[in-house]
Write an enzyme that holds these catalytic residues in place. Sequence first.
Site, PDB file in Angstrom:
ATOM      1  N   CYS A  80       0.841  -1.287   0.063  1.00 58.75           N
ATOM      2  CA  CYS A  80       0.106   0.058   0.168  1.00 58.75           C
ATOM      3  C   CYS A  80       0.721   1.302  -0.102  1.00 58.75           C
ATOM      4  O   CYS A  80       0.340   2.345  -0.334  1.00 58.75           O
ATOM      5  CB  CYS A  80      -0.844  -0.133   1.315  1.00 58.75           C
ATOM      6  N   CYS A  86       7.878   1.330   4.375  1.00 62.59           N
ATOM      7  CA  CYS A  86       7.517   2.091   3.002  1.00 62.59           C
ATOM      8  C   CYS A  86       7.339   3.755   3.274  1.00 62.59           C
ATOM      9  O   CYS A  86       7.487   4.243   2.540  1.00 62.59           O
ATOM     10  CB  CYS A  86       6.082   1.536   2.793  1.00 62.59           C
ATOM     11  N   CYS A  99       2.021 -11.666   3.333  1.00 63.06           N
ATOM     12  CA  CYS A  99       2.042 -10.999   4.208  1.00 63.06           C
ATOM     13  C   CYS A  99       3.020 -11.369   5.520  1.00 63.06           C
ATOM     14  O   CYS A  99       3.312 -10.779   6.467  1.00 63.06           O
ATOM     15  CB  CYS A  99       0.534 -10.937   5.004  1.00 63.06           C
ATOM     16  N   LYS A 127     -14.190   6.475  20.221  1.00 59.46           N
ATOM     17  CA  LYS A 127     -14.008   6.647  18.735  1.00 59.46           C
ATOM     18  C   LYS A 127     -14.752   5.822  17.940  1.00 59.46           C
ATOM     19  O   LYS A 127     -14.759   4.693  18.374  1.00 59.46           O
ATOM     20  CB  LYS A 127     -12.418   6.426  18.705  1.00 59.46           C
ATOM     21  N   GLU A 158     -14.116 -22.028  -1.894  1.00 59.67           N
ATOM     22  CA  GLU A 158     -14.902 -21.336  -2.099  1.00 59.67           C
ATOM     23  C   GLU A 158     -16.308 -21.557  -1.348  1.00 59.67           C
ATOM     24  O   GLU A 158     -16.937 -20.690  -0.895  1.00 59.67           O
ATOM     25  CB  GLU A 158     -15.384 -20.747  -3.748  1.00 59.67           C
TER      26      GLU A 158
HETATM   27  C1  FAD Z   1      -1.934   4.228   8.338  1.00 58.55           C
HETATM   28  C2  FAD Z   1      -2.306   5.564   8.988  1.00 58.55           C
HETATM   29  C3  FAD Z   1      -3.171   5.355   9.867  1.00 58.55           C
HETATM   30  C4  FAD Z   1      -3.468   6.696  10.832  1.00 58.55           C
HETATM   31  N1  FAD Z   1      -4.530   6.633  11.514  1.00 58.55           N
HETATM   32  C5  FAD Z   1      -4.723   7.754  12.408  1.00 58.55           C
HETATM   33  C6  FAD Z   1      -5.993   7.751  13.130  1.00 58.55           C
HETATM   34  O1  FAD Z   1      -6.723   6.817  13.299  1.00 58.55           O
HETATM   35  N2  FAD Z   1      -6.170   8.632  13.929  1.00 58.55           N
HETATM   36  C7  FAD Z   1      -5.303   9.824  13.899  1.00 58.55           C
HETATM   37  O2  FAD Z   1      -5.645  10.809  14.603  1.00 58.55           O
HETATM   38  N3  FAD Z   1      -4.261   9.812  13.173  1.00 58.55           N
HETATM   39  C8  FAD Z   1      -3.927   8.696  12.276  1.00 58.55           C
HETATM   40  N4  FAD Z   1      -2.953   8.780  11.493  1.00 58.55           N
HETATM   41  C9  FAD Z   1      -1.983   9.755  11.506  1.00 58.55           C
HETATM   42  C10 FAD Z   1      -0.902   9.552  12.362  1.00 58.55           C
HETATM   43  O3  FAD Z   1      -1.177   9.674  13.992  1.00 58.55           O
HETATM   44  C11 FAD Z   1       0.226  10.804  11.866  1.00 58.55           C
HETATM   45  O4  FAD Z   1       0.824  10.230  10.872  1.00 58.55           O
HETATM   46  C12 FAD Z   1       1.330  10.824  12.909  1.00 58.55           C
HETATM   47  O5  FAD Z   1       1.144  11.046  14.008  1.00 58.55           O
HETATM   48  C13 FAD Z   1       2.346  11.839  12.460  1.00 58.55           C
HETATM   49  O6  FAD Z   1       3.777  11.866  13.119  1.00 58.55           O
HETATM   50  P1  FAD Z   1       4.955  11.855  12.609  1.00 58.55           P
HETATM   51  O7  FAD Z   1       5.949  12.166  13.638  1.00 58.55           O
HETATM   52  O8  FAD Z   1       5.206  10.846  11.758  1.00 58.55           O
HETATM   53  O9  FAD Z   1       4.949  13.317  11.643  1.00 58.55           O
HETATM   54  P2  FAD Z   1       5.706  13.456  10.512  1.00 58.55           P
HETATM   55  O10 FAD Z   1       4.940  12.785   9.133  1.00 58.55           O
HETATM   56  O11 FAD Z   1       7.262  13.611  10.595  1.00 58.55           O
HETATM   57  O12 FAD Z   1       5.289  15.146  10.480  1.00 58.55           O
HETATM   58  C14 FAD Z   1       3.906  15.682   9.966  1.00 58.55           C
HETATM   59  C15 FAD Z   1       3.772  17.046  10.053  1.00 58.55           C
HETATM   60  O13 FAD Z   1       4.055  17.531  11.066  1.00 58.55           O
HETATM   61  C16 FAD Z   1       5.402  18.703  11.079  1.00 58.55           C
HETATM   62  N5  FAD Z   1       5.960  18.500  12.168  1.00 58.55           N
HETATM   63  C17 FAD Z   1       6.245  17.216  12.802  1.00 58.55           C
HETATM   64  N6  FAD Z   1       7.081  17.417  13.819  1.00 58.55           N
HETATM   65  C18 FAD Z   1       6.744  18.890  14.135  1.00 58.55           C
HETATM   66  C19 FAD Z   1       7.273  19.728  15.321  1.00 58.55           C
HETATM   67  N7  FAD Z   1       7.739  19.246  16.443  1.00 58.55           N
HETATM   68  N8  FAD Z   1       7.051  20.907  15.258  1.00 58.55           N
HETATM   69  C20 FAD Z   1       6.418  21.622  14.246  1.00 58.55           C
HETATM   70  N9  FAD Z   1       6.026  20.828  13.097  1.00 58.55           N
HETATM   71  C21 FAD Z   1       6.226  19.488  12.975  1.00 58.55           C
HETATM   72  C22 FAD Z   1       5.965  18.344   9.835  1.00 58.55           C
HETATM   73  O14 FAD Z   1       6.612  19.417   9.177  1.00 58.55           O
HETATM   74  C23 FAD Z   1       4.990  17.649   9.029  1.00 58.55           C
HETATM   75  O15 FAD Z   1       4.339  18.851   8.350  1.00 58.55           O
HETATM   76  C24 FAD Z   1      -2.528   7.704  10.608  1.00 58.55           C
HETATM   77  C25 FAD Z   1      -1.387   7.735   9.976  1.00 58.55           C
HETATM   78  C26 FAD Z   1      -1.328   6.590   9.107  1.00 58.55           C
HETATM   79  C27 FAD Z   1       0.119   6.340   8.321  1.00 58.55           C
HETATM   80  S1  FES Z   2      -1.824 -12.410   2.525  1.00 59.93           S
HETATM   81 FE1  FES Z   2      -1.700 -13.670   4.515  1.00 59.93          FE
HETATM   82  S2  FES Z   2      -1.062 -15.614   3.527  1.00 59.93           S
HETATM   83 FE2  FES Z   2      -1.579 -14.466   1.719  1.00 59.93          FE
HETATM   84  S1  FES Z   3       3.477  -1.242   2.180  1.00 55.47           S
HETATM   85 FE1  FES Z   3       1.588  -1.365   3.292  1.00 55.47          FE
HETATM   86  S2  FES Z   3       2.150  -0.451   5.276  1.00 55.47           S
HETATM   87 FE2  FES Z   3       4.116  -0.505   4.077  1.00 55.47          FE
END
Ligand code: FAD
Ligand code: FES
Ligand code: FES
Length: 1200
Positions: free
Chosen positions: A37, A68, A114, A398, A1146
Amino acid sequence: MIRVNGVLHDVKNEDPLMSLAEYLRSVLHLCGTKTMCHEGGCGCCVVVLEYDNPTKPEKRIIKSMNSCLFPIGSLLSLKNHQVVTIEALGSMKKGLHPIQQRLADYNGSQCGFCSPGFVMQMFGLLKNKPSPSFQDVEDNFDGNVCRCTGYRSILDAMKSFVKSTDTKLRGSFIDIEDMMSCPKIRRPSTRSSLGEIASSTSPAEGTTSMLFSKDGLKWYQPTELTQLYLLMQEHSSEAVKLVHGDTAKGVYKKDGPYQVLIDVKGIPDLYKVTMGPNGLKVFSNVTLSSLIGYLKQYSDQSLSYNVIARHLLKVANGPVRNAGGWAGNLMMKWKHHEFVSDVFVAFEVAGAKLTVGDITELNTYTPVQFLDVNMNGKVLLCVEIPKLAESERMNSYKIMPRMQNAHTYVSAGFRVQLKALDKKQLVESISMVYTGINETFIHAVATEKYLQGKDITANATLQGALTTLDKEIIPDEDNPLLASAEYRKSLALGLFYKFFLSLLSEGVVSPCNRSATCSLERPVSTGEQTFSSKPEEYPLTKPMPKLSAYKQVLKASDIPGCNTFMPPPYEAEEILSSGPVLYAGQPIALCIADSQHHALEMVEVVKVTYQDQQPPIVTLDEAIEKKSFYPSPGKGLLVGHPEDAISESPCKIEGEVRAGEQYHFHMETQICRCMPTEDGLDVQAASQWLDLAQQAIACAIGIPATDINISAKRLGGAYGGKATRASLVACGAAVAATVLCRPVRCIMDLSTNMKAVGKRHSYIFKYKVGFNEDGKLNGIIITYYADNGCSPNDNEVGESLVFSDNGSLPNIFVIETILEHVAKFLNLDPIAVKQKNLYVQGDITPLGFNLPYCSIRDLYSIQLEKVDVAGRLQAIKKFNADNRWKKKGLAVVPLKYGLYWSESYYLCTVSIFASDGSVMISQGGIESGQGLDTKVAQVCAYALGIPVNSISIKPTTTISSPNSGPTGGSMTSELNCLGVKNCCEILKKRMDPVKDTLPPGTPWKDLVAACFKAKVNLTAQYWVWPDAQPKRAPQYNSYGVTVAEADLDVLTGENQISQVDILFDCGESMNPDIDIGQVEGAFVMGMGYWLLEKMIYDPKTGEVLNAGTWDYKPPFSKSIPINFNIELLKNAPNPMGVLRSKASGEPPQCMSCATLFAVKHAIEAARQDVGKDTYFPLSGPATVDVIQSSCLVDYKHFSI
Ligand SMILES: Cc1cc2nc3c(=O)[nH]c(=O)nc-3n(C[C@H](O)[C@H](O)[C@H](O)COP(=O)(O)OP(=O)(O)OC[C@H]3O[C@@H](n4cnc5c(N)ncnc54)[C@H](O)[C@@H]3O)c2cc1C
Ligand code: FES
Ligand code: FES
């Protein structure tokens, strides 16, 4: 330098933004780490990362995370870091790691795509917690998708690492000795131990923090806060991004472009955590996982800390929380106010204070105020979470489309300060925070005001608050990706009601209404698998684990031959559109680059302009209204005189029900590798049908089929999605390889795959039924409308596509719906009505087939009694009467499923090597996780009387198995087993004369050598293409009965399947481990279809809007039945099957609608409470929003 599995690698010439996953796969060729993904939503790319704790250098931080999302440049800011990939754990060659071994032993790996992600996720857990509990293990996999197994076997494998004697929770295949012997993780046998890391990987402290400057992009890595502030000031006129976990790009993929990237992970000051009189102070480099840990650690200091920790545990998934921080999350909300941030809700309701700093000053804000702060040049420094006062109460909720790893529909947090006065409880202050309503709605200000000073023990207060809240909640309506506005509003009211009731003491709230306050609790899942096997026939019937810098855009005009991937006799479908575009997502060009990353970048800059745009037909209703039908939809099936039978019946009903679409979600997306050779093209195609891919490539390139050698070792899942569509990608790769004269790999990213390739058809069923007062059916007329997409290619192509159980799954659902409808009409028990209408041995089916071996009536009675349906129904009735806001339901679904052999053909070859007696098999089917290779090897071993490990199954190729048909329909395994069995019999017949000349008991190797000397041909081939049965009847029928029970939260629509018991007739199973895995996997995929997975299209363009893991929700490990029991019918040899077996893939999927009906019965109980106990249809997918609105929840019914 970065260190992977103990080896240092120089990355100075690499793109710092390249994802770690791509670096591992493309540069280091460590392809054990998979990708699918690229957005943190599937878990197949999980690796383990170790580095020195910046605040306690003597301690190492070890965590699993998604490779990723993590850019390789980011590794450089982690002192003494080390990436551990699956290759460091073990392999078939150097020996499996205990986690891998257990996964195989428990049959937790089918297609295997997986598996590395699950193994690394478990490795991360055991590294941090060598003695996890069952709950730890179940909670650990909220970021890993498996589409094949149904999860039970994976969870059992992982739970076998728990030191416990509770065999029920540990699954039924446990080997105690094995478990005791290796609770700890073996270090990898690479060149250095994982702990010894060269210090050269550390950032250079105190010196310039610039690491890269390339193509106008600057990458900094400061090690001190002042350095960061100075950099922010210096670049305040440029587009700057701070890089912490860099996970935000998994949600907002097109953020940027940026000129300056500043990695903050090297700044120790930003990792500080202190607990003081004002509360818990946490700096911005603390990840969500660590924050949850601190909140739990200090939970004795404030009741709110556990509430926040619980809320944050619902954010994303383990690997994302391990990398991502709370600060990044809030910054996402700051940038995109519509973002449904759970962190924001938790912090705002808790009264947290955020400190923002720059080179000159520090300022403190509430989360709401923070949204309007100008953050240019500033850093979000820390959060202070206050302690809750003694008189305060707080809770949060939530509600999401799936119980794990899903974004919120509505999140709410409530904090109230109460004052007791006489018998009253007066509100001193209240904070009501929401997300998911609309972009600006945060506090329910009017309701907060209304409640000020009110007594919460009075019903009038509740009603007044609800009326006020109802007025002020105005949800967004225009985003098709959101749940309906009506549902979100109802949730907002329902969640407040839950909180309100939770504030009142036992005696105040009516016992019936108490059920509103608790959430559905999911205990650790369990399951039993029951089967019989015949040791005297081993290895047959033995349960055993499975063996196993060009940049160019090509257009339609570049295709040397015919522009179709569906060669004659099929209706042509273009590989690349030559002009007319039939649907949103149709491929129009092929971007070719030196890496996937660059190819994807090219895609982003391609601009397409369309002319003469016609409004698309997106839904079945529109197609029916516009009479957009294919010219010959088939003759229909008429048996007897249904109109008369209906009109003469004492009772009649009419109705309509629907079944939606489903994306295959094979973890390995469409992929093909193609290499020009001196005699044509060598192609490795992830295809269920090599023959078709070969013909299609021959046609597209304009060369004979003999010049194309196609092979497939195994597929990373297929489920019908790679039957015809794989030819599209194969043709693309072949055209590119031919035009460029070099090897080309063509891979669809998830989003492209979901948009370009069709799904399971959606259906509308309209029915008329006539029946007797006892529920016996007399006549049925069903009109079917199926969305066949944009091509009539015999149901298999265009926008709709063949999918496992394409027709049977919805067809069985409509009959079940009719029987449920009849029962409701007559006020009878649907279980009894179904029983009345079951086939009897010797019956003739509507298609005119005799049923000489029909066992369904026996199975039905046996299963009802075995799982105590009568007793459970009584208990459910009582529970439903006692609880207004929680309900239970139970449903039974029987099955008869016809297996047809006559359309399938495969060429099988068995060769015995004279040198050592080892045996090689090549067969015409494709191993795609269904255990085909293993079953074939078992049959061969049984037939020749040799051990399974002396047999090798070769990749399926068009060289050794030309003219073989598609793999699918569940009969490929048995037909290839038949082919191999016949090959073995041919060989035995040839060898027997020589054998007769040798002493009895001559070892196999010597027998083979003697045969070779006697010039016996040791290779045999068999072409399987069974003749059709008389009247085109099925070869045989499979039978089964499923009982499912569900729990429902009426206020939110959240539900869980508490128990499923499946009794399935698998004949004499050739391999019970594999067959049970097939039953579980198919059933859970079916549950996804009925309860979770919904395709969403743009009504204006027809484009798929939820093409990714953020919005499309297949089942996760906590979606499966909590108690999942499967029994393969004992003593049930199938006289019409191969070696007395029956197919397993199936058929059981068709019983998965039992889960939808169980939920439906729970809904009926809720409707009874509001006097609406009449029949209503429940179409699939019955997602939480559909379920809740079917419960007819009205806040005016809320009372204390
Ligand atoms: C698969 C997936 C599922 C998710 N599900 C949820 C969910 O259910 N609920 C939810 O609330 N969130 C969800 N998220 C969001 C997730 O919580 C955030 O991606 C994560 O918390 C971001 O943190 P990071 O450290 O990776 O930020 P980064 O990706 O490193 O940064 C994000 C942004 O913040 C800025 N930044 C980072 N640190 C600072 C700082 N100290 N000061 C100023 N700017 C800063 C960066 O410049 C950037 O613009 C999901 C994300 C993913 C990928
Ligand atoms: S996706 Fe888990 S075994 Fe095929
Ligand atoms: S490729 Fe799906 S979580 Fe990284």
